[in-house]
Every structure is written in C-alpha cells, then in structure tokens.
Design a protein around this motif. Structure first.
Motif, PDB file in Angstrom:
ATOM      1  N   PRO A 183       0.808  -1.231   0.000  1.00 41.95           N
ATOM      2  CA  PRO A 183       0.000   0.000   0.000  1.00 41.95           C
ATOM      3  C   PRO A 183       0.834   1.270   0.000  1.00 41.95           C
ATOM      4  O   PRO A 183       0.495   2.233  -0.700  1.00 41.95           O
ATOM      5  N   ASP A 184       1.919   1.299   0.754  1.00 41.46           N
ATOM      6  CA  ASP A 184       2.730   2.520   0.798  1.00 41.46           C
ATOM      7  C   ASP A 184       3.395   2.795  -0.541  1.00 41.46           C
ATOM      8  O   ASP A 184       3.560   3.962  -0.935  1.00 41.46           O
ATOM      9  N   TRP A 185       3.785   1.739  -1.261  1.00 34.00           N
ATOM     10  CA  TRP A 185       4.389   1.930  -2.583  1.00 34.00           C
ATOM     11  C   TRP A 185       3.404   2.626  -3.514  1.00 34.00           C
ATOM     12  O   TRP A 185       3.777   3.557  -4.236  1.00 34.00           O
ATOM     13  N   VAL A 186       2.163   2.174  -3.493  1.00 36.65           N
ATOM     14  CA  VAL A 186       1.144   2.792  -4.346  1.00 36.65           C
ATOM     15  C   VAL A 186       0.922   4.238  -3.945  1.00 36.65           C
ATOM     16  O   VAL A 186       0.863   5.134  -4.806  1.00 36.65           O
ATOM     17  N   MET A 187       0.818   4.496  -2.661  1.00 36.79           N
ATOM     18  CA  MET A 187       0.556   5.867  -2.229  1.00 36.79           C
ATOM     19  C   MET A 187       1.747   6.770  -2.504  1.00 36.79           C
ATOM     20  O   MET A 187       1.569   7.951  -2.843  1.00 36.79           O
TER      21      MET A 187
END
Length: 364
Positions: free
Chosen positions: A209-213
């Motif tokens: 999730p952090d990579w996408v954000m």
C-alpha cells in the motif's frame, strides 16, 4: 486459474458456437478437418466449465492446424475477424499461450495483434512469468501504441492479481518494474485504459500500500484523469479508512459533520427484500469539506459471528454549513460469494473513515 461459477456464461461455447468456429476456420484453411474438430470438442462438453471449454476448443484447433507454429498463427490471424463473439476470440491468444512459449518474439507480436478482437490479458501472463524483463520491455512499447486495446494490455496483462488468472508472484513481491508503464498511462485518453491502471494499482495495494501511495503522491493529482485513477486505485484502502489514502483524494481530515435522523427501513426483512438507508448530513463548520461517505454492513455468519463489508455511497464536497439528505437502497440476496443468515445486521455510516452513526435491520 480460478473462475466464478457462471452456468449461462459457459454456454458461449455451446454446440452452435462450435459449428460457427468450424465454419469460419474452414473458410480460411480448407484442409481443416471440420468433423474431427466438432467430434473432439463436443465430447462431454456439457460437463465442462467456461475456461475448460475455452481450452478444449483451443486444443482441438491445434489438432487441425499445421504443425509449423508460424503457419498456424497465420491461419489464426485470418480467423480472428471472422469470429462472432469477443469472448470466443480468447481461443486465439490462448493458442499462443499453450503452444508458443518457445517463440517469444513471434508470440508476443501475435498477442498484440489478437488483443483488439477480444483480449490477450490472460495469454500474455505465461510470457511475463517466463521472462519478465523481456516481456515488460515489449509492454512498455505497447503502452505507447495508437490502439487503446494494446495500451490496456500493457497494464491489464501485467496486473499482479488479475482475476481468473494465476498471480504474478515476482510482481506481487516487487511492483517497481511496472511503475514506468503505469505512469505513462496515467493520463491516457481512454477510460478503458485508465480503469485498467486503477485496477492494477488496487491490486498492488494488497501487498504494497505505501508503494502505491508514494507513486500516486508523485503524480499531478490536480489533473482530472490522475485524480480519477487515484480514487479508484485507493478504493480498498479508503474502505479500510486509511488516513493517508483518504488524504490523497482530499478527505484526510476528520469530518466536521453531524449525522441525524438515520433510518433503515424496513427493520425486519426476508431474503430478497430491500433495505433503504436514509440520513441527514449537516456541516458544523463554515468551510467546505471533501467527504467520502460509505456504509458498512456487519453480516451475520453461519456461526453467529459477524463479518463486515464496506460499500461505497458518495464522495462529495459539502458546502460550508451545508445540509444534505443521503439515501441508498440495497437488495439483500444471496451471491456465490456471500450467503446470508438470519439475525440482526448492524449498519455503520462511515465518513472519512470514521463511524459517525449506527443502525440495524433484522433478517428473518
């Protein structure tokens, strides 16, 4: 590959459709043994699932085509525009996936040719698994193609968790090789392509999730197409109330609102009935607010415990001191993915990720 159970959908490959395929391939390859094809395809057809039928037809085509792979592909290229159903054309890229792994360049070029007739999204995945670096290099070129179907294939075929297909474990572990393609397509003029980019990113949120954000935070989210992709890419995180995801779409603040007159009617229902949610949303501040409004149903399980599911309701800007009436109707019925059981089902109203009101209905 897993697939839903769609009894009607598998009838796309019924006996009449087999006759159509046989007629069309005979028209482009006179030596094709029509009767052998129909006998082999039709044997036990009724007991096969949708994808099993698709593979059966592909294998039976192989039996009647030249053993020389390039010659066989030349015939299938002529067949492609003659087939009468977009899903049926999936037999063509499936042929490439089943018999073309030893001829990477020709196979990938053929998948690019076939994808506008239906889609090569499933068939390209064995090539990604076989040689990811080489496949992504080609798909990067596809992302700049004039045809929207080819551009979509660059995103859709490489989704880490594409439904009905196997996971691309290497991309599940490290999605970074796809960043240039996804970024290239972020303002594609085709909604068809942008939906694929959003779904691809939503897949990645399950693992990173952090990579996408981080990626989305680097995009110009004030531009409409990028903003649209971000909202849809982050939908799973938004349903979970992730504060950073909400912030990326302008709703990261705590909502300054009151929820009044919540009603869920009727309060007692039978399976197949509808419930109607209604409430009044009132701003408590003198500035406009960006609000993401969802609702969460706590479904009763067979054991008596509950399992929550969040549903999208509205995303809106509430004016300063504004008041808005919100309603939603939902049918309570069984699905292959969810069976309902009797009992009291709590319903939460979620605004910017926080529960601000709760009601309930009882399923008899």
């Amino acid at each position: 590959m897993s697939e839903p159970s769609f009894p009607a959908l598998k009838e796309i490959f019924n006996h009449a459709r087999l006759q159509h395929i046989a007629t069309q391939i005979t028209a482009v390859h006179a030596d094709f043994d029509r009767q052998r094809f129909l006998a082999a395809c039709g044997d036990g057809l009724e007991g096969l699932s949708l994808m099993a039928r698709l593979r059966r037809v592909t294998a039976c085509l192989h039996q009647g085509l030249p053993a020389d792979y390039p010659q066989a592909l030349a015939i299938l290229r002529r067949l492609a525009p003659r087939l009468d159903n977009r899903f049926v054309t999936l037999i063509l890229p499936e042929y490439v996936a089943m018999y073309g792994l030893d001829d990477f360049d020709l196979s990938m070029d053929t998948l690019r040719f076939f994808t506008p007739f239906g889609s090569s999204e499933f068939a390209v995945r064995p090539f990604l698994r076989q040689d990811q670096t080489r496949a992504i290099a080609l798909m990067s070129a596809w992302a700049g193609d004039d045809n929207e179907h080819v551009r979509r294939l660059a995103s859709e075929g490489s989704r880490p968790r594409l439904p009905w297909s196997f996971r691309l474990e290497a991309l599940c572990a490290d999605p970074s090789p796809m960043a240039p393609i996804l970024t290239q397509l972020r303002e594609d003029p085709s909604l068809y392509v942008r939906k694929s980019v959003a779904n691809h990113l939503n897949d990645i949120t399950k693992d990173h999730p952090d990579w996408v954000m981080d990626l989305l935070a680097s995009w110009p989210l004030d531009r409409p197409f990028c903003a649209w992709i971000a909202r849809h890419a982050l939908r799973t995180l938004i349903k979970q109330g992730d504060r950073r995801a909400l912030g990326l779409i302008g709703a990261g603040h705590v909502a300054q609102v009151s929820v009044g007159e919540l009603s869920i009617t009727p309060t007692d229902i039978q399976l197949g009935d509808s419930i109607r949610l209604a409430f009044r949303l009132s701003s408590t501040v003198a500035v406009p607010q960006r609000l993401v409004i969802d609702y969460r149903v706590h479904y009763v399980k067979k054991s008596g415990d509950t399992s929550a599911k969040v549903f999208k309701l509205k995303t809106l800007t509430l004016p300063a001191q504004g008041v808005m009436e919100i309603t939603r109707t939902q049918i309570i019925r069984n699905f292959t993915t969810r069976i309902h059981y009797p009992g009291q089902h709590a319903v939460d109203i979620l605004i910017n990720g926080e529960c601000l009101a709760r009601g309930a209905f009882t399923l008899r």
